[in-house]
Structure formats: C-alpha cells, structure tokens
Write a protein that holds these residues in place. Structure first.
Motif, PDB file in Angstrom:
ATOM      1  N   PHE A   1       0.611  -1.276  -0.102  1.00 45.16           N
ATOM      2  CA  PHE A   1       0.071  -0.193   0.045  1.00 45.16           C
ATOM      3  C   PHE A   1       0.930   1.329  -0.062  1.00 45.16           C
ATOM      4  CE2 PHE A   1      -4.070  -1.918   0.231  1.00 45.16           C
ATOM      5  CZ  PHE A   1      -3.846  -3.149   1.235  1.00 45.16           C
ATOM      6  N   SER A   2       0.743   1.978  -1.002  1.00 43.92           N
ATOM      7  CA  SER A   2       1.575   3.035  -1.166  1.00 43.92           C
ATOM      8  C   SER A   2       1.296   4.224  -0.125  1.00 43.92           C
ATOM      9  CB  SER A   2       1.545   3.890  -2.496  1.00 43.92           C
ATOM     10  OG  SER A   2       0.042   3.964  -2.707  1.00 43.92           O
ATOM     11  N   PHE A   3      -0.076   4.231   0.473  1.00 42.48           N
ATOM     12  CA  PHE A   3      -0.408   5.236   1.328  1.00 42.48           C
ATOM     13  C   PHE A   3       0.366   5.018   2.535  1.00 42.48           C
ATOM     14  CE2 PHE A   3      -4.044   2.219   1.188  1.00 42.48           C
ATOM     15  CZ  PHE A   3      -3.746   1.795   2.621  1.00 42.48           C
ATOM     16  N   ILE A   4       0.903   3.957   2.941  1.00 42.85           N
ATOM     17  CA  ILE A   4       1.547   3.771   4.244  1.00 42.85           C
ATOM     18  C   ILE A   4       3.013   4.412   3.926  1.00 42.85           C
ATOM     19  CG2 ILE A   4       2.206   2.094   5.889  1.00 42.85           C
ATOM     20  CD1 ILE A   4       0.299   0.178   5.152  1.00 42.85           C
ATOM     21  N   GLN A   5       3.659   5.607   4.680  1.00 43.93           N
ATOM     22  CA  GLN A   5       4.655   6.248   4.330  1.00 43.93           C
ATOM     23  C   GLN A   5       5.561   5.628   5.221  1.00 43.93           C
ATOM     24  OE1 GLN A   5       3.542   9.954   4.493  1.00 43.93           O
ATOM     25  NE2 GLN A   5       2.368   9.980   2.594  1.00 43.93           N
ATOM     26  N   LYS A   6       5.252   5.269   6.516  1.00 48.30           N
ATOM     27  CA  LYS A   6       6.340   5.200   7.573  1.00 48.30           C
ATOM     28  C   LYS A   6       5.783   3.998   8.593  1.00 48.30           C
ATOM     29  CE  LYS A   6       9.099   8.038  10.476  1.00 48.30           C
ATOM     30  NZ  LYS A   6      10.229   7.681   9.655  1.00 48.30           N
ATOM     31  N   LEU A   7       6.692   3.146   9.146  1.00 45.77           N
ATOM     32  CA  LEU A   7       6.526   2.359  10.255  1.00 45.77           C
ATOM     33  C   LEU A   7       7.280   3.088  11.408  1.00 45.77           C
ATOM     34  CD1 LEU A   7       6.650  -1.122   8.541  1.00 45.77           C
ATOM     35  CD2 LEU A   7       4.762   0.384   8.733  1.00 45.77           C
ATOM     36  N   VAL A   8       6.741   2.836  12.698  1.00 41.20           N
ATOM     37  CA  VAL A   8       7.519   3.135  13.810  1.00 41.20           C
ATOM     38  C   VAL A   8       7.397   1.889  14.749  1.00 41.20           C
ATOM     39  CG1 VAL A   8       7.641   4.754  16.119  1.00 41.20           C
ATOM     40  CG2 VAL A   8       7.534   5.798  13.793  1.00 41.20           C
ATOM     41  N   VAL A   9       8.313   1.626  15.332  1.00 43.78           N
ATOM     42  CA  VAL A   9       8.416   0.151  16.019  1.00 43.78           C
ATOM     43  C   VAL A   9       8.334   0.682  17.654  1.00 43.78           C
ATOM     44  CG1 VAL A   9       9.468  -1.966  16.732  1.00 43.78           C
ATOM     45  CG2 VAL A   9       9.693  -1.043  14.621  1.00 43.78           C
ATOM     46  N   LEU A  10       7.351   0.058  18.375  1.00 49.68           N
ATOM     47  CA  LEU A  10       6.902   0.829  19.603  1.00 49.68           C
ATOM     48  C   LEU A  10       7.944   0.235  20.835  1.00 49.68           C
ATOM     49  CD1 LEU A  10       2.901   0.559  19.772  1.00 49.68           C
ATOM     50  CD2 LEU A  10       4.262   2.388  19.731  1.00 49.68           C
ATOM     51  N   ASP A  11       8.121  -0.925  20.672  1.00 47.69           N
ATOM     52  CA  ASP A  11       9.038  -1.784  21.736  1.00 47.69           C
ATOM     53  C   ASP A  11      10.374  -1.919  21.313  1.00 47.69           C
ATOM     54  OD1 ASP A  11       7.572  -5.037  21.081  1.00 47.69           O
ATOM     55  OD2 ASP A  11       8.396  -3.523  19.422  1.00 47.69           O
ATOM     56  N   SER A  12      10.938  -1.266  20.466  1.00 45.05           N
ATOM     57  CA  SER A  12      12.593  -1.317  20.200  1.00 45.05           C
ATOM     58  C   SER A  12      12.930  -0.270  20.577  1.00 45.05           C
ATOM     59  CB  SER A  12      12.618  -1.790  18.564  1.00 45.05           C
ATOM     60  OG  SER A  12      13.972  -1.763  18.416  1.00 45.05           O
ATOM     61  N   LYS A  13      14.339  -0.487  21.207  1.00 45.98           N
ATOM     62  CA  LYS A  13      15.306   0.677  21.274  1.00 45.98           C
ATOM     63  C   LYS A  13      16.131   1.372  20.235  1.00 45.98           C
ATOM     64  CE  LYS A  13      16.331  -0.334  26.178  1.00 45.98           C
ATOM     65  NZ  LYS A  13      15.206  -0.087  26.736  1.00 45.98           N
ATOM     66  N   ASN A  14      15.946   0.657  19.192  1.00 43.19           N
ATOM     67  CA  ASN A  14      16.762   0.738  17.790  1.00 43.19           C
ATOM     68  C   ASN A  14      15.945   0.537  16.744  1.00 43.19           C
ATOM     69  OD1 ASN A  14      19.351   0.971  19.584  1.00 43.19           O
ATOM     70  ND2 ASN A  14      19.157  -1.095  19.471  1.00 43.19           N
ATOM     71  N   ASP A  15      16.210   1.427  15.699  1.00 40.85           N
ATOM     72  CA  ASP A  15      15.651   1.364  14.465  1.00 40.85           C
ATOM     73  C   ASP A  15      15.969  -0.210  13.850  1.00 40.85           C
ATOM     74  OD1 ASP A  15      16.805   4.576  13.224  1.00 40.85           O
ATOM     75  OD2 ASP A  15      15.521   4.098  14.827  1.00 40.85           O
ATOM     76  N   ILE A  16      14.853  -0.582  13.249  1.00 43.59           N
ATOM     77  CA  ILE A  16      15.063  -1.951  12.410  1.00 43.59           C
ATOM     78  C   ILE A  16      14.905  -1.754  11.222  1.00 43.59           C
ATOM     79  CG2 ILE A  16      14.003  -4.430  12.381  1.00 43.59           C
ATOM     80  CD1 ILE A  16      13.086  -3.712  15.141  1.00 43.59           C
ATOM     81  N   GLY A  17      15.831  -1.827  10.244  1.00 40.66           N
ATOM     82  CA  GLY A  17      15.730  -1.402   8.809  1.00 40.66           C
ATOM     83  C   GLY A  17      15.161  -0.194   8.527  1.00 40.66           C
ATOM     84  N   SER A  18      14.065   0.201   7.874  1.00 36.36           N
ATOM     85  CA  SER A  18      13.563   1.255   7.525  1.00 36.36           C
ATOM     86  C   SER A  18      12.636   1.663   8.889  1.00 36.36           C
ATOM     87  CB  SER A  18      13.019   1.270   6.158  1.00 36.36           C
ATOM     88  OG  SER A  18      11.823   0.587   6.328  1.00 36.36           O
ATOM     89  N   ALA A  19      12.494   0.936   9.526  1.00 32.27           N
ATOM     90  CA  ALA A  19      11.473   1.323  10.469  1.00 32.27           C
ATOM     91  C   ALA A  19      12.054   1.884  11.758  1.00 32.27           C
ATOM     92  CB  ALA A  19      10.537   0.094  11.028  1.00 32.27           C
TER      93      ALA A  19
END
Ligand code: SLU
Length: 544
Positions: free
Chosen positions: A141-159
C-alpha cells in the motif's frame, strides 16, 4: 419536549459532559496524576510506565508527529499486541486531532487489507512481533509512508524506533508545561476508526468521535456507572486494546489515574497470580473467563480477596455462571455491560447498587434506548421482546467512507438499530435474549459470516456457502459452515476448514465444523435463512 412512550433515557449524569476534546481531557488527567509512580504495569515482565512518562512521551510524540506533517484528520494505525507503549501514539494523536485506526495484530494480510483500505493510515505504529507483517503491507500500500516500532530501542531496517522518532523530531529541552493539546469540534472530530461488521456484511470502519470518548470519560467519574475504584486503585486489563472494549475502558482508566496491570493476552495462571500479586480491585472480562472463574479448580490456589468488582460484557453471560462466580469470589454481584462498537462502549451497564442476575444493565447517562417490534417497528413496553435501538452522544459518526451502511445502521430519526433482541423489566433492567443480525461472537470477538462466505466462495469446488454460529458453553458461539459443492467437484470438510483457516485469524476458524448440504435455504429476496440453518446445525450436533 414530549416524552415518546416507552423510550428509556439514561439517568441524570453525575458530571456534565466536558466540552473539550478527548485529547485535552487526557492531557489534564495525566498532568493531575503525574505524581503517581505507576500508570501501566506489564504483568508478563513487571516493567512499568509512570504517569509522568506517559504524559511526557505522548506530548513529545505529538510534537514529533506535527513536525513530520501529521495534522488534524491525518490517520495513523497502531498494529500491536497489548503493550506498555500501545497508548502513547493513541494519546499523542488525540492531542492533535490525528485519527487512530487500531489494527488487530493477529489479523492475516487479507483481513488487514480490508481494514487498511478503509482507514488508509499514513503511518503504522507496530511492534517487533508485527513488524514483518507491516513491512509487507507497506510494500503493498503506497499510502503507508512510515513504520515506527513501539517496543524497540533501535531502528529496525527502515522502521524507526519510537524513541528515535521522538528524539529526532522533538525539542531536546522539551517542556511539557509549554505543550498544549489543540482544540477542535469534539462532536465532528473523528478520534478512532474501529473495525466492526455491524449488523451485516464485511467489517467496516466505525468512526468514534472525541465526543463519544468524552461520554465514556464522564461515565468513569460517575459513582453509579463508573468502575468502583479511586485514584491509585489497581485494575487488570487483558481486553485487546485494538477493540472498543479494551481501547475505551483503558483510556478511561488513564482519566481516573488508576494503576493498570496489562496483559498481552489471557493466560489463566498469570491472570490469577497478577490479581493476587498486585491486589487487583477491579477486572473486566468476557464470558469465557467467567466460566473459567466459576469452574476451574486452579482458582483456589490463589488469594483473590482483593477483587471487589468484575465487569463482564461483549457477549451473553449465563445467569448461572454469573451467580457461581459471585458465590465463589464472595462478590456483591457482577457488573454486566452490553456494548457495541457503533456506540463506542457499554450503553447498558449494571449500576453499582443495582445488581440483577442475568441482566445486562440499565441505559447509561447521555443515552436513550427503545425496544421495537421487529415486524411493526412499534416501540414496545416492559417485558416485550424486540430489537434494541439506541440514540445519544455515544453513537458513532458513521462508517468511514460508507454512507449507505451508515444509513442502514442509523435511521433518519438518529436511532442505531443494534440487531440484538431483548426486553426490559419494570425497573429498566435489560435482558438480551437473541441476536437478529448475522454477527457471530467467538469469545467476544466478531466473526462476520459474510467474510467467511466470501473466502469459501472463492474455491472452485464450492458452489454456495453459509456460515452460522452454534452455541458453545466455553466460547459462546462457534462458526459453522454449510457448503454446497460444485457438481462433479470434490472437497473434504478438512479442506474447507483449512481453506478458511489459511485466510483469517484464529477466532474466525470453523470450530463449529463443516457440513455439506444440497442447497443453502434462502428467502424470496435471496437472503440466507440463517435461523433455519442454526436449527439444522443444532439438530446435527445433537446426533453426534
Ligand atoms: N452483554 C452482552 N450480552 C449479549 N451480547 C452482547 C453483550 N455485549 C455485546 N454483545 C454482543 O456484541 C455485539 C457488539 O459487538 S462489538 O461490536 O464487537 N462490540 C462489543 O462487543 C463491545 C464494544 S464495547 C463493549 C463493552 N464494553 C463494556 C464495558 C464495561 C463492561 O462491564 C462491559 C462492557 S461490554 N462491547 C452486540 O451487538 C451484541 O450482539
């Protein structure tokens, strides 16, 4: 104003309806409770979040969202199991008029596709557990521009991790006292888009407004209709936060400054040990948990003496089960509630001083209810069964992007037709006795027959299909499929079961079984005659 005969109105509210937004009310409450050391406790790990942390993090997150271009009427989703962090994006969004569309993290890609197509979130707050599924959806889905991971201290890939998203987009010397939630019209502003199939068809997006939430917050402060706890009391919640039951009750807990022990899912021994360990005073459950409390021998292993209140709802509760729990746990009664997503939360609730075994409660403040004859539409009096209809400030704004379904649910006089059959007694206590609508409830979870029928009809060996609920003591109802094979084609019960199980989440699996039939009974308008199939299902079950 003339009182329409046999329309029951909720009692005079204990507190008037706040005219501010749900975000403003939450901000004031979190500020007031910011001295309390524990807002949330993770029952699995013991980890906690203080009210000060919830306040500061949600405010900084709101500023971060604004600086990344999320503004009033933007839509974000939260796709996560119950967690300490789940409500941070919810509260942050409510401060700034962003709409939150919670998603069931156990949904399959197909189920999520339907839900996402309705709400079209630009950003999804997910958990580490749901990250891969959401990365796949982001590609789709192109409308999903961003993922943010709630329970990680560090970025995971592009999230990005939540803490990095906040660090990178909010003031280093952020001052909570300088942050002010926005004002907008609470009656119009959509706070939440919640999945519900309503009385028929596929799941739709229920738009709950800030006004809807304000009514719930007023109920929380009401000695008759609120949780019987005071600031600092401890409650236990394992209701899924993505569902109205878990979402709106937990937001109310923040308003009241309660200590919320949260569970990711119901685990019997952890549930019991947490009640004992944290001296829980109030819990909210669904009927299968009541059956567990009534019958399981393991209950006797734990000290549950702190428990003073049990709220139960989302599905019918047997009178005998309720009475067994009252006796076993030495309670004054069970606070049953009846709710529907289209009306935000419980619209019938047991007042704290009026327990009635088997009753789902009385109509709550700010709402009205009537029982109408399903043949004539006439409004009925006490002890007469008909369809429950509701009107008032808890009613949804409508189904997102679906005017037709909205008009089918809410009539031109503003009455929501629930699809449930019940009656009230002379004192206004309601009893739910049947369901007119096709919705199946498995352990309180919605199972829309139309969704499963659509899955079945995709198969080349299936000519027609109908799914109905059959009663089950433990789960309430079990989905059962009647299937007509294509002439000359073969398919087994197991293959039918597996077909459905491969495409939908667990509550929707055909635990009631699969039966092959020559023809699906339909009326003159082609509508499946579900009651007849339910009778046939019961007859077949009795022969087993
Ligand atoms: N008490 C009940 N008895 C019988 N049936 C009940 C029911 N509650 C919901 N239902 C069924 O679920 C349908 C709605 O399903 S739904 O859309 O998934 N929504 C819900 O089931 C729903 C949304 S909020 C909510 C509740 N909030 C509460 C807060 C405190 C409390 O003590 C009890 C409750 S129940 N229930 C209803 O139409 C009805 O068919």
């Amino acid at each position: 104003m003339s009182q329409e005969m046999n329309v029951l109105h909720g009692p005079k509210p204990f507190v008037s309806l706040e005219k501010s937004t749900a975000g403003q009310q939450l901000y004031e409450a979190l500020l007031k409770h910011s001295h309390l050391p524990e807002a949330l406790i993770n029952a699995h790990t013991g980890e906690t979040l203080s009210y000060k942390t919830v306040l500061e993090t949600s405010c900084r997150l709101a500023q971060s969202l604004q600086r990344c271009g999320y503004s009033q009427n933007s839509v974000v989703s939260v796709c996560s199991e119950n967690s300490l962090y789940f409500f941070l994006p919810v509260i942050a969004s409510l401060y700034i008029g962003v709409t939150v569309a919670p998603l069931n993290e156990n949904y399959t890609e197909g189920e999520l596709t339907n839900a996402l197509s309705i709400s079209k979130p630009r950003l999804i707050f997910c958990s580490k557990k749901s990250l891969v599924k959401n990365e796949d959806l982001k590609k789709k889905f192109s409308f999903i521009q961003k993922l943010v991971v709630l329970d990680s201290k560090n970025d995971i890939g592009s999230a990005e991790s939540l803490q990095n998203f906040i660090l990178r987009n909010s003031d280093k010397n952020f001052d909570v006292s300088q942050f002010k939630p926005l004002y907008f019209d609470p009656e119009q502003q959509v706070a939440l888009i919640m999945c519900s199939s309503g009385t028929t068809g596929l799941p739709k997006g229920v738009m709950n407004t800030h006004r809807n939430l304000a009514v719930r917050f007023a109920h929380c402060k009401d000695p008759l209709f609120g949780t019987q706890t005071v600031q600092g009391s401890t409650v236990l919640s394992f209701m899924p936060f993505f569902h109205g039951f878990g979402m709106c009750t937990t937001l109310g807990y923040f308003i009241m400054g309660l200590r919320i022990v949260m569970m990711e899912r119901f685990e019997p021994e952890l549930f019991l040990s947490s009640i004992s360990k944290y001296r829980i005073q109030s819990i909210l459950v669904v009927p299968p948990v009541m059956t567990f409390l009534a019958k399981s021998p393991v209950i006797d292993k734990y000290d549950l003496s702190s428990l003073k209140e049990i709220g139960c709802g989302a599905a019918p509760l047997g009178k005998e089960v309720g009475e067994a729990v009252i006796k076993r746990l030495k309670l004054k009664g069970i606070r049953q509630g009846y709710g529907l997503t289209e009306a935000t939360l419980a619209v019938l609730f047991t007042p704290s001083v009026e327990f009635r075994p088997g009753s789902s409660g009385k109509v709550v403040p700010f709402m009205s209810v009537k029982v109408v004859d399903i043949e004539t539409g006439k409004t009925l009096g006490p002890k007469q069964s008909g369809e429950l209809c509701f009107k008032g400030d808890m009613l949804m704004k409508g189904y997102a992007g679906n005017v037709k379904a909205t008009k089918e649910a809410i009539d031109e006089d503003g009455w929501l037709h629930s699809g449930d059959i019940g009656y009230y007694d002379e004192e206004g206590h309601f009893y739910i006795i049947d369901r007119l609508k096709e919705l199946i409830k498995y352990k309180g979870f919605q199972v829309p027959p139309a969704e499963l029928e659509a899955v079945l009809l995709q198969h080349s060996s299936i000519k027609d299909a109908a799914v109905v609920g059959i009663p089950d003591e433990r789960a309430g109802e079990l989905p059962m499929a009647f299937v007509v094979k294509q002439p000359g084609k073969e398919i087994t019960e197991q293959e039918v079961f597996d077909l459905v199980a491969s495409q939908v989440s667990s509550p929707k699996h055909l635990r009631g079984g699969v039966r092959f039939i020559d023809e699906i009974p339909k009326n003159a308008t082609g509508k499946i005659m579900r009651k007849e199939l339910q009778k046939l299902a019961l007859k077949l079950k009795s022969k087993l």
